[in-house]
Design an enzyme around this catalytic site. Structure first.
Site, PDB file in Angstrom:
ATOM      1  N   ASP A 112      47.632  39.572  33.336  1.00 41.99           N
ATOM      2  CA  ASP A 112      46.887  40.317  34.362  1.00 41.99           C
ATOM      3  C   ASP A 112      46.173  41.533  33.776  1.00 41.99           C
ATOM      4  O   ASP A 112      44.967  41.709  33.949  1.00 41.99           O
ATOM      5  CB  ASP A 112      47.816  40.800  35.483  1.00 41.99           C
ATOM      6  CG  ASP A 112      48.705  39.700  36.003  1.00 41.99           C
ATOM      7  OD1 ASP A 112      48.391  38.530  35.738  1.00 41.99           O
ATOM      8  OD2 ASP A 112      49.708  40.009  36.656  1.00 41.99           O
ATOM      9  N   SER A 113      46.947  42.382  33.094  1.00 43.65           N
ATOM     10  CA  SER A 113      46.302  43.596  32.589  1.00 43.65           C
ATOM     11  C   SER A 113      45.334  43.255  31.461  1.00 43.65           C
ATOM     12  O   SER A 113      44.313  43.930  31.286  1.00 43.65           O
ATOM     13  CB  SER A 113      47.328  44.639  32.157  1.00 43.65           C
ATOM     14  OG  SER A 113      48.208  44.123  31.212  1.00 43.65           O
ATOM     15  N   SER A 114      45.609  42.186  30.701  1.00 39.87           N
ATOM     16  CA  SER A 114      44.686  41.822  29.626  1.00 39.87           C
ATOM     17  C   SER A 114      43.352  41.346  30.199  1.00 39.87           C
ATOM     18  O   SER A 114      42.280  41.702  29.699  1.00 39.87           O
ATOM     19  CB  SER A 114      45.272  40.715  28.748  1.00 39.87           C
ATOM     20  OG  SER A 114      46.542  41.081  28.292  1.00 39.87           O
ATOM     21  N   CYS A 147      49.636  27.770  62.730  1.00 43.04           N
ATOM     22  CA  CYS A 147      50.871  28.369  63.256  1.00 43.04           C
ATOM     23  C   CYS A 147      50.535  29.381  64.376  1.00 43.04           C
ATOM     24  O   CYS A 147      50.024  28.991  65.416  1.00 43.04           O
ATOM     25  CB  CYS A 147      51.654  28.995  62.098  1.00 43.04           C
ATOM     26  SG  CYS A 147      53.356  29.343  62.498  1.00 43.04           S
ATOM     27  N   TYR A 148      50.775  30.671  64.155  1.00 42.21           N
ATOM     28  CA  TYR A 148      50.435  31.656  65.193  1.00 42.21           C
ATOM     29  C   TYR A 148      48.953  31.555  65.554  1.00 42.21           C
ATOM     30  O   TYR A 148      48.576  31.729  66.720  1.00 42.21           O
ATOM     31  CB  TYR A 148      50.759  33.066  64.686  1.00 42.21           C
ATOM     32  CG  TYR A 148      50.347  34.168  65.642  1.00 42.21           C
ATOM     33  CD1 TYR A 148      51.202  34.571  66.663  1.00 42.21           C
ATOM     34  CD2 TYR A 148      49.100  34.781  65.532  1.00 42.21           C
ATOM     35  CE1 TYR A 148      50.825  35.573  67.550  1.00 42.21           C
ATOM     36  CE2 TYR A 148      48.713  35.785  66.412  1.00 42.21           C
ATOM     37  CZ  TYR A 148      49.577  36.174  67.424  1.00 42.21           C
ATOM     38  OH  TYR A 148      49.198  37.157  68.293  1.00 42.21           O
ATOM     39  N   SER A 175      49.950  45.955  29.687  1.00 45.69           N
ATOM     40  CA  SER A 175      51.359  45.582  29.532  1.00 45.69           C
ATOM     41  C   SER A 175      51.517  44.456  28.527  1.00 45.69           C
ATOM     42  O   SER A 175      52.625  44.145  28.123  1.00 45.69           O
ATOM     43  CB  SER A 175      51.910  45.125  30.875  1.00 45.69           C
ATOM     44  OG  SER A 175      51.317  43.880  31.225  1.00 45.69           O
ATOM     45  N   GLY A 176      50.398  43.810  28.179  1.00 44.38           N
ATOM     46  CA  GLY A 176      50.500  42.656  27.287  1.00 44.38           C
ATOM     47  C   GLY A 176      50.577  41.367  28.069  1.00 44.38           C
ATOM     48  O   GLY A 176      50.561  40.281  27.502  1.00 44.38           O
ATOM     49  N   LYS A 227      47.773  34.402  40.386  1.00 39.88           N
ATOM     50  CA  LYS A 227      48.011  34.266  38.946  1.00 39.88           C
ATOM     51  C   LYS A 227      47.212  33.117  38.314  1.00 39.88           C
ATOM     52  O   LYS A 227      46.599  33.293  37.271  1.00 39.88           O
ATOM     53  CB  LYS A 227      49.495  34.026  38.736  1.00 39.88           C
ATOM     54  CG  LYS A 227      49.948  34.190  37.332  1.00 39.88           C
ATOM     55  CD  LYS A 227      49.906  35.639  36.964  1.00 39.88           C
ATOM     56  CE  LYS A 227      50.876  36.015  35.911  1.00 39.88           C
ATOM     57  NZ  LYS A 227      51.145  37.460  35.977  1.00 39.88           N
ATOM     58  N   GLU A 261      48.684  25.365  53.816  1.00 40.65           N
ATOM     59  CA  GLU A 261      48.303  26.128  52.620  1.00 40.65           C
ATOM     60  C   GLU A 261      49.398  26.183  51.560  1.00 40.65           C
ATOM     61  O   GLU A 261      49.128  26.503  50.409  1.00 40.65           O
ATOM     62  CB  GLU A 261      47.883  27.552  53.016  1.00 40.65           C
ATOM     63  CG  GLU A 261      48.987  28.470  53.547  1.00 40.65           C
ATOM     64  CD  GLU A 261      49.275  28.306  55.040  1.00 40.65           C
ATOM     65  OE1 GLU A 261      48.961  27.235  55.589  1.00 40.65           O
ATOM     66  OE2 GLU A 261      49.830  29.241  55.645  1.00 40.65           O
ATOM     67  N   HIS A 289      52.302  24.732  57.909  1.00 35.76           N
ATOM     68  CA  HIS A 289      51.469  25.498  56.974  1.00 35.76           C
ATOM     69  C   HIS A 289      50.830  24.584  55.928  1.00 35.76           C
ATOM     70  O   HIS A 289      51.478  24.233  54.936  1.00 35.76           O
ATOM     71  CB  HIS A 289      52.310  26.582  56.290  1.00 35.76           C
ATOM     72  CG  HIS A 289      52.665  27.684  57.225  1.00 35.76           C
ATOM     73  ND1 HIS A 289      51.883  28.799  57.400  1.00 35.76           N
ATOM     74  CD2 HIS A 289      53.689  27.813  58.091  1.00 35.76           C
ATOM     75  CE1 HIS A 289      52.424  29.581  58.312  1.00 35.76           C
ATOM     76  NE2 HIS A 289      53.525  29.002  58.750  1.00 35.76           N
ATOM     77  N   GLY A 307      51.289  34.178  61.532  1.00 36.78           N
ATOM     78  CA  GLY A 307      51.731  35.571  61.633  1.00 36.78           C
ATOM     79  C   GLY A 307      53.132  35.600  62.201  1.00 36.78           C
ATOM     80  O   GLY A 307      53.589  34.622  62.783  1.00 36.78           O
TER      81      GLY A 307
END
Ligand code: XMP
Length: 510
Positions: free
Chosen positions: A224-226, A78-79, A220-221, A366, A168, A166, A51
């Site tokens: 994600d939206s598909s 970290c934090y 949008s093509g 993604k 990750e 980190h 953080g």
């Protein structure tokens, strides 16, 4: 199950993703989660995220320190590590030695988090100002860097582990092994969570949320939206209507091609709306990046609402929002993450919006969405399409957006993509595109002085857009792109290559 307590780091969702990559279910909660709720969840392990705060700041986020009495393995990052050290009686201080970026990590024992990491030194990614100065009782240092004595610490008797770096992020190459050790050796988790189970769960949730109502979705093509459309279609069938808005900010021939492709591949009800003029009019003379995003978001929603009114009983608007869109736009879970950019599908939403949101992908990254797309049988072409931002070319034209500048950028971008595809780089790159700068430079063409536009090539590799590296494209390919753009695109006399990584730059220029 792993519980991640979110202290507001830009990277915190990556931790969740890494856990899921190991097929372990995880949930993320804010620091204010109660002890009772945690007991109810019965996690096999707790990860305390990083953080931006300093533990001694008055309003720095704090979890209930009684979690340290639950006898559950804990990994502080970290934090998160500093919080644990402070709560257990150690000391954290601003040493004045800020460490940011790559660091060489010297591992003391190949044990605990470092089991299976054979080399005694490995790279890690640091981003901190404060450091641990005195360890709490029972802890030992397990790794250090040049600037940070306690880069990793452990109390194996209690199963408490902490890392200042980190694990990750991609830039800590052995980070996956460290998290794997925590999940399977320390927490004893079982790898049983899959994309198939996520899909089933998501379909059930959509059914519950939407009931018998109609849903519209902005298609949008992109992947994600598909994928969102396919999931929602699975849940409610023909009660879903997709709307494709041509905002006039798409790439060359894109609207035409998408129309053909979407109809071919998705057996879903789709309406096509051409609103190019509305968008260009609203963007006239606007140069501020945040203003552009807000305007595009507003016009987009206006078009949607108008279209929604034509369909009876619409109550819900579905979007393919992903997790990075959320964390970079608003503070996640009410946490203290700083606002970087207002992403069009989140920050740009007008408050007056009358439709309720359905966002089945909002906790995915993604590459997880691509996996889900494959799982749902989405066409390869759509699964592998490079991401394209909602505000389209408007945020790749620095300065004023008008049809003349759009034409220049479209042509340059088309050349670039053609060359990238031909050289076999399209799928290897996270994104590759052209940017039109708000500058002109002097050139010479056929003995004549020219004073024309500059195109920047942007090509990056990334796994999730949270971090990205500029692509080391072959000089020959860069040369071909540059020659072709200068020769073929009227109004451009110079091409430059953007060699900045994210962070500190972002992928898009605005
Ligand atoms: P940045 O530029 O923030 O971009 O490093 C990270 C990823 O997000 C995409 N992007 C957007 N996507 N609406 C979107 O749907 C937006 O407003 C937006 N802005 C950036 C960008 O292309 C990259 O993949």
């Amino acid at each position: 199950m792993i519980l991640i307590i979110d202290f507001g780091s830009q990277f915190n969702q990556l931790i969740g993703r890494r856990v899921r990559e190991h097929k372990v279910y995880c949930q993320i909660a804010g620091p204010d989660i109660s002890l009772e709720q945690i007991k109810e969840m019965n996690p096999e392990g707790i990860i305390l995220s990083g953080g931006p705060s300093s533990i001694y700041e008055k309003n720095s986020p704090k979890a209930d320190i009684k979690i340290l009495k639950l006898k559950i393995p804990i990994l502080g990052i970290c934090y998160g590590m500093q919080f644990m050290v402070h709560a257990l009686g150690g000391r954290v201080a601003g040493t004045g030695r800020r460490e940011y970026g790559f660091a060489e990590l010297a591992v003391k024992e190949p044990d605990g988090l470092f089991k299976g990491i054979e080399k005694q030194t490995t790279q890690c990614w640091m981003s901190h100002g404060d450091s641990v100065e005195v360890l709490p009782k029972g802890f030992k240092a397990t790794a250090s860097t040049e600037n940070t004595e306690f880069a990793a610490i452990a109390n194996p008797a209690k199963n408490y582990y902490g890392v200042q770096f980190h694990p990750e992020v991609e830039h800590t190459p052995k980070g996956k092994i460290m998290l794997k050790n925590f999940l399977f050796n320390i927490c004893k988790c079982k790898p049983s969570w899959t994309m198939q189970s996520f899909a089933q769960d998501a379909v059930d949730k959509i059914k519950n949320q939407v009931g018998d109502n109609q849903v519209i979705l902005g298609l949008s093509g992109g992947v994600d939206s598909s994928v969102a459309a396919m999931l929602i279609y699975k849940a409610i069938g023909r009660k879903l209507t997709c709307i494709f808005v041509d905002n006039g900010l798409l790439r060359q021939d894109e609207a035409k091609q998408l129309k053909i492709r979407l109809k071919q591949h998705l057996d879903i009800n789709i309406r096509f709306v051409n609103a190019s003029r509305d968008f260009l009019k609203a963007l006239d003379k606007v140069t501020d990046p945040e203003k552009k995003r807000k305007i595009i978001g507003r016009v987009f929603m206006d078009v949607f609402e108008a279209e929604a009114k034509k369909i009876k009983d619409v109550q819900f608007l579905a979007q393919g929002t992903l997790y990075p869109d959320i964390i970079e736009s608003v503070s996640a879970f009410g946490g203290p993450t700083a606002v970087i950019k207002s992403h069009h599908n989140v920050g740009g939403l007008p408050k007056k919006m009358k439709l309720k949101l359905v966002e089945p992908l909002k906790y995915l990254f993604k590459d997880e969405v691509r996996l889900l797309g494959k799982e749902l049988g989405l066409d390869e072409d759509l699964v592998w399409r490079q991401p394209f931002p909602g505000p389209g070319l408007a945020i790749r034209i620095l300065g004023e957006v008008n049809s003349q500048r759009l034409k220049i950028l479209r042509q340059a971008d088309a050349v670039l993509l053609e060359e990238i595809r031909e050289a076999g780089y399209y799928r290897k790159l996270w994104q590759s595109f052209a940017v039109l700068l708000p500058l002109k430079s002097v050139g010479v063409m056929g003995d004549q002085r020219t004073y024309e536009n500059i195109i920047s090539i942007r090509a990056v590799t990334s796994k999730d857009a949270m971090t990205a590296d500029w692509a080391k494209l072959p000089h020959k390919l860069l040369g071909n792109i540059s020659n072709r753009i200068i020769n073929e695109v009227k109004g451009v006399n110079r091409v430059v290559y953007d060699i900045s990584s994210k962070p500190p730059a972002t992928i898009e220029w605005e």
